[in-house]
Write an enzyme that holds these catalytic residues in place. Structure first.
Site, mmCIF file in Angstrom:
data_model
loop_
_atom_site.group_PDB
_atom_site.id
_atom_site.type_symbol
_atom_site.label_atom_id
_atom_site.label_comp_id
_atom_site.label_asym_id
_atom_site.label_seq_id
_atom_site.Cartn_x
_atom_site.Cartn_y
_atom_site.Cartn_z
ATOM 1 N N ASP A 39 -17.188 -45.423 -3.000
ATOM 2 C CA ASP A 39 -16.252 -45.505 -1.887
ATOM 3 C C ASP A 39 -16.480 -46.851 -1.197
ATOM 4 O OD1 ASP A 39 -14.390 -44.535 0.129
ATOM 5 O OD2 ASP A 39 -16.146 -44.310 1.414
ATOM 6 N N ASP A 85 -15.125 -48.040 2.631
ATOM 7 C CA ASP A 85 -15.408 -47.949 4.066
ATOM 8 C C ASP A 85 -16.475 -46.887 4.336
ATOM 9 O OD1 ASP A 85 -13.344 -49.810 4.949
ATOM 10 O OD2 ASP A 85 -11.906 -48.265 4.395
ATOM 11 N N ASP A 96 -19.412 -41.227 1.220
ATOM 12 C CA ASP A 96 -19.950 -40.867 2.533
ATOM 13 C C ASP A 96 -19.217 -39.697 3.175
ATOM 14 O OD1 ASP A 96 -17.589 -42.484 2.975
ATOM 15 O OD2 ASP A 96 -18.207 -42.656 5.066
#
Length: 244
Positions: free
Chosen positions: A30, A32, A192
């Site tokens: 991922d 961001d 995240d």
């Protein structure tokens, strides 16, 4: 070699640990909140949009929890916090403003999380192919990673607008792995948020979650195979998750 005490002192050579072979494995990341701490620039661009509509600025802590499903979801959540719900035409206009504002200085405040670049270099040295699988728009993702001199680490960058079904759908993860030349059966996800976990799990791939990313759910409750707190631990962690 003689030392002042008259004893013999031997110089010990440091023998590098055997290199782990990750050739044939693909790791998707991922963006961001995982690779790059972008919340400052997202916060800045979002508040510009809110101000254009006469809305008070959002708190940085709230923006961390809004990130994860792309610009449209970000704005829906930010305006929704004030009880405001726009029609599609208005929302499209505000999204264009947000993207233009973010793109104008996309890496003003954004930086890779500590240890990220070193972890990427280790994984590549071990033979892994790396990909980015993000709900951020593809051209913004490329622009950001290029500005931070990080794009060179990845075989492919697949944004949310590059696929029909974005995360949490497994198609996004599978597409990123295959676009990088990989096999979903020999892959893993690093993220995240719950979207990363659901996407990878639905594709039967192991997933590790960074503990200091952007999520409104405690990382340990996301259902990942592992949670890590520092990127220096990530290469060895992935080896264990891939059962090598």
């Amino acid at each position: 070699m003689a030392c002042p005490s008259g004893r013999i002192q031997f110089a010990l050579s440091i023998i590098p640990a055997p290199m782990t072979n990750l050739s044939g494995y693909t790791i998707a990341f991922d963006l961001d909140g995982t690779l790059v701490d972008t919340v400052g620039d997202i916060h800045r661009a979002l508040n510009h949009v809110l101000a254009s509509e006469g809305i008070p600025p959002a708190a940085l802590a709230d923006v961390r929890n809004f990130v994860g499903l792309g610009a449209r979801a970000l704005l829906i959540r930010a305006f929704g916090a004030h009880g405001i719900h726009h029609d599609d035409a208005t929302l499209d206009r505000l999204i264009d403003l947000y993207i233009a504002t973010n793109s104008a200085d996309i890496a003003a405040l954004s930086r890779p999380f500590p240890g990220v670049v070193e972890a990427l270099e280790v994984l590549k040295a071990w033979g892994a192919t790396l990909a980015v699988c993000t709900n951020k728009r593809g051209h913004l993702s490329v622009q950001l990673l290029t500005a931070l001199n990080m794009g060179r680490h990845f075989a492919v960058i697949v944004g949310g607008d590059d696929v029909q079904n974005r995360k949490p759908h497994p198609d996004h993860f599978i597409h990123a792995i295959r676009a990088a030349g990989g096999d979903p059966a020999r892959s893993a996800m690093v993220g995240d948020s719950i979207n990363d976990v659901l996407s990878a799990k639905a594709a039967n791939a192991p997933v590790a979650v960074y503990a200091f990313g952007y999520t409104d759910t405690a990382p340990g409750l996301l259902g990942a195979d592992a949670v890590f707190t520092q990127f220096t631990d990530l290469p060895d962690l992935l080896v264990r998750l891939l059962k090598l």
